[in-house]
Scaffold this motif. Structure first.
Motif, PDB file in Angstrom:
ATOM      1  N   HIS A  40       0.818  -1.210   0.000  1.00 22.30           N
ATOM      2  CA  HIS A  40       0.000   0.000   0.000  1.00 22.30           C
ATOM      3  C   HIS A  40       0.853   1.263   0.000  1.00 22.30           C
ATOM      4  O   HIS A  40       0.570   2.212  -0.711  1.00 22.30           O
ATOM      5  CB  HIS A  40      -0.918   0.028   1.223  1.00 22.30           C
ATOM      6  CG  HIS A  40      -1.973  -1.035   1.191  1.00 22.30           C
ATOM      7  ND1 HIS A  40      -1.700  -2.352   1.471  1.00 22.30           N
ATOM      8  CD2 HIS A  40      -3.282  -0.978   0.885  1.00 22.30           C
ATOM      9  CE1 HIS A  40      -2.820  -3.064   1.352  1.00 22.30           C
ATOM     10  NE2 HIS A  40      -3.792  -2.248   1.001  1.00 22.30           N
ATOM     11  N   GLU A 130       6.757  -0.172   7.893  1.00 22.28           N
ATOM     12  CA  GLU A 130       6.927   0.843   6.849  1.00 22.28           C
ATOM     13  C   GLU A 130       6.092   2.083   7.141  1.00 22.28           C
ATOM     14  O   GLU A 130       5.223   2.069   8.007  1.00 22.28           O
ATOM     15  CB  GLU A 130       6.571   0.256   5.473  1.00 22.28           C
ATOM     16  CG  GLU A 130       5.094   0.240   5.108  1.00 22.28           C
ATOM     17  CD  GLU A 130       4.331  -0.968   5.622  1.00 22.28           C
ATOM     18  OE1 GLU A 130       4.678  -1.529   6.680  1.00 22.28           O
ATOM     19  OE2 GLU A 130       3.326  -1.325   4.954  1.00 22.28           O
ATOM     20  N   ARG A 175       7.861 -11.765   8.168  1.00 22.34           N
ATOM     21  CA  ARG A 175       6.480 -11.333   7.952  1.00 22.34           C
ATOM     22  C   ARG A 175       5.540 -12.332   8.600  1.00 22.34           C
ATOM     23  O   ARG A 175       5.889 -13.495   8.809  1.00 22.34           O
ATOM     24  CB  ARG A 175       6.157 -11.233   6.469  1.00 22.34           C
ATOM     25  CG  ARG A 175       5.914 -12.591   5.853  1.00 22.34           C
ATOM     26  CD  ARG A 175       5.537 -12.536   4.398  1.00 22.34           C
ATOM     27  NE  ARG A 175       4.234 -11.945   4.162  1.00 22.34           N
ATOM     28  CZ  ARG A 175       3.784 -11.642   2.955  1.00 22.34           C
ATOM     29  NH1 ARG A 175       4.546 -11.866   1.879  1.00 22.34           N
ATOM     30  NH2 ARG A 175       2.584 -11.134   2.784  1.00 22.34           N
ATOM     31  N   LYS A 188       3.512  -7.756   6.222  1.00 17.31           N
ATOM     32  CA  LYS A 188       4.929  -7.766   5.844  1.00 17.31           C
ATOM     33  C   LYS A 188       5.709  -6.824   6.758  1.00 17.31           C
ATOM     34  O   LYS A 188       5.136  -5.930   7.371  1.00 17.31           O
ATOM     35  CB  LYS A 188       5.054  -7.316   4.370  1.00 17.31           C
ATOM     36  CG  LYS A 188       4.291  -8.248   3.416  1.00 17.31           C
ATOM     37  CD  LYS A 188       3.971  -7.632   2.064  1.00 17.31           C
ATOM     38  CE  LYS A 188       5.165  -7.649   1.143  1.00 17.31           C
ATOM     39  NZ  LYS A 188       4.723  -7.360  -0.275  1.00 17.31           N
TER      40      LYS A 188
HETATM   41  N1  MTE Z   1       3.240  -4.169   6.052  1.00 23.82           N
HETATM   42  C1  MTE Z   1       2.409  -4.468   5.049  1.00 23.82           C
HETATM   43  N2  MTE Z   1       1.963  -5.727   4.924  1.00 23.82           N
HETATM   44  C2  MTE Z   1       1.147  -6.071   3.912  1.00 23.82           C
HETATM   45  C3  MTE Z   1       0.695  -5.112   2.972  1.00 23.82           C
HETATM   46  C4  MTE Z   1       1.170  -3.773   3.133  1.00 23.82           C
HETATM   47  O1  MTE Z   1       0.842  -2.870   2.362  1.00 23.82           O
HETATM   48  N3  MTE Z   1       2.019  -3.509   4.175  1.00 23.82           N
HETATM   49  N4  MTE Z   1      -0.169  -5.481   1.959  1.00 23.82           N
HETATM   50  C5  MTE Z   1      -0.961  -6.691   2.199  1.00 23.82           C
HETATM   51  C6  MTE Z   1      -1.656  -7.189   1.034  1.00 23.82           C
HETATM   52  S1  MTE Z   1      -3.049  -6.361   0.562  1.00 23.82           S
HETATM   53  C7  MTE Z   1      -1.311  -8.356   0.418  1.00 23.82           C
HETATM   54  S2  MTE Z   1      -2.238  -9.020  -0.804  1.00 23.82           S
HETATM   55  C8  MTE Z   1      -0.083  -9.091   0.794  1.00 23.82           C
HETATM   56  C9  MTE Z   1       0.792  -9.279  -0.413  1.00 23.82           C
HETATM   57  O2  MTE Z   1       1.915 -10.059  -0.099  1.00 23.82           O
HETATM   58  P1  MTE Z   1       3.019 -10.289  -1.229  1.00 23.82           P
HETATM   59  O3  MTE Z   1       3.439  -8.952  -1.746  1.00 23.82           O
HETATM   60  O4  MTE Z   1       4.108 -11.055  -0.599  1.00 23.82           O
HETATM   61  O5  MTE Z   1       2.352 -11.083  -2.339  1.00 23.82           O
HETATM   62  O6  MTE Z   1       0.661  -8.410   1.777  1.00 23.82           O
HETATM   63  C10 MTE Z   1      -0.134  -7.815   2.788  1.00 23.82           C
HETATM   64  N5  MTE Z   1       0.734  -7.344   3.835  1.00 23.82           N
END
Ligand code: MTE
Ligand code: MO
Length: 328
Positions: A40, A130, A175, A188
């Motif tokens: 995001h 982040e 993560r 993540k």
């Molecule tokens: N810290 C963090 N974690 C996150 C996100 C994020 O924007 N920031 N996006 C989420 C979303 S919407 C998805 S679909 C998955 C994507 O994981 P990937 O990039 O390893 O496929 O991470 C999730 N975890």
């Protein structure tokens, strides 16, 4: 803003995935190169020596863990499909960002036990490290899990994907992964875990990733039944009267019990052969087909063990279709 050992390597919302979409997903385990990436606010690059995880809230033993602490704890592997729920700004649009991978890491339950989680805790909040902006908001990527899911054996603080350490883009060095639930829950760059007796109140658990239902809202948690046709792809040239097969993947938090395929735009449906799943992997399905010449619209739809299926349209798990040209 900068923090020690951390920098944003790409700012803003970002999606990456194979150009051929689901037709690239030819193998049981999706190689990293074919696995979508979503963020995001941007991708965070963390120096593993500076990474640490704080565990606090309703715990008897608030804890700070470094990477070496996690590496010294028992780890397990778990195979799971990994699916993005799509844009939280357009939750009924099917995006079909999907793959199937093997995660390895420390069960979240072990870390919560180590921190002496209280019996009063009913939700586990996790936050990414982040920073940046999404949809005009500047706030941490914070998600929550009900305690039953947080303590289930498959929820991991993952260090590896497909036998490789997590890259910065994948959320490394550590993560969260929540197998069976939409990707949005798998935080993540995880930096903090808080045990609480209520849901988290930030935008990512309230304003975003809540579906409207007739009786209110429902968090975007468990993955609904879904299926895609991998082959044939619209780019294939098929020959009339030459036997071929239609095959693809079906998945969901609950086990899939049947897949049907239509070769006439949805007028009639035939049962496909359905393979098993491992942990929470996807299932393979296939159906032999001897095509007649002309234009065909192929569709697939699946049903899970409790009879839930896929809507034809206007849902993130809407039925997938492929237009195929068959020549003489
Ligand atoms: N810290 C963090 N974690 C996150 C996100 C994020 O924007 N920031 N996006 C989420 C979303 S919407 C998805 S679909 C998955 C994507 O994981 P990937 O990039 O390893 O496929 O991470 C999730 N975890
Ligand atoms: Mo997502």
């Amino acid at each position: 803003m900068t923090r020690t050992g951390m920098r944003m390597i790409k700012k803003g919302f970002s999606f990456q995935g194979p150009a051929e979409g689901v037709h690239a997903l030819n193998s049981w385990i999706t190689p990293e190169d074919d696995l979508f990436l979503v963020t995001h606010m941007g991708f965070l690059n963390i120096d593993p020596n500076h990474w640490h995880l704080d565990v606090d809230g309703l715990v008897g033993n608030p804890t700070r863990l470094r990477l070496s602490d996690l590496q010294a704890m028992p780890q397990r592997e778990y195979m799971s499909f990994h699916e993005c729920a799509g844009s939280p700004l357009a939750p009924t649009v099917a995006k079909r960002r999907i793959g199937n991978v093997v995660w390895k890491g420390v069960p979240l339950s072990l870390v919560l036990e180590h921190a002496k989680i209280s019996n009063d805790a009913s939700y586990i909040w996790t936050s990414g490290l982040e920073w940046g902006e999404y949809a005009g908001l500047q706030e941490p990527y914070q998600k929550d899990l009900p305690i039953e899911k947080a303590l289930s054996q498959e929820v991991l603080l993952a260090l590896e994907i497909n036998d490789q350490p997590l890259t910065p883009e994948r959320g490394g060095p550590v993560r969260l992964v929540v197998p069976g639930w939409y990707g949005t829950n798998s935080v993540k760059w995880v930096g903090s875990i808080t045990a609480s007796n209520r849901r988290a109140s930030g935008a990512y658990t309230t304003r975003f990733y809540n579906d409207l239902t007739p009786s209110g809202t429902r968090p975007v948690w468990s993955v609904a039944p879904e299926s895609v046709i991998v082959s044939p792809s619209p780019h294939d040239t098929l020959l009339a009267d030459v036997p071929t097969k239609i095959w693809g993947w079906a998945w969901g938090d609950r086990e899939i019990s049947s897949v049907e395929v239509s070769v006439d735009g949805g007028n009639s449906w035939q049962g496909a052969t359905l393979g098993p799943r491992e942990d929470r992997s996807w299932h393979r399905f296939q159906l032999p087909w001897i095509p007649a010449s002309g234009q065909h619209r192929l569709l697939c739809r699946c049903t899970n063990e409790i009879g839930e299926g896929q809507p034809l349209s206007d849902a993130r798990n809407a039925v997938h279709s492929v237009e195929i040209q068959v020549s003489n």
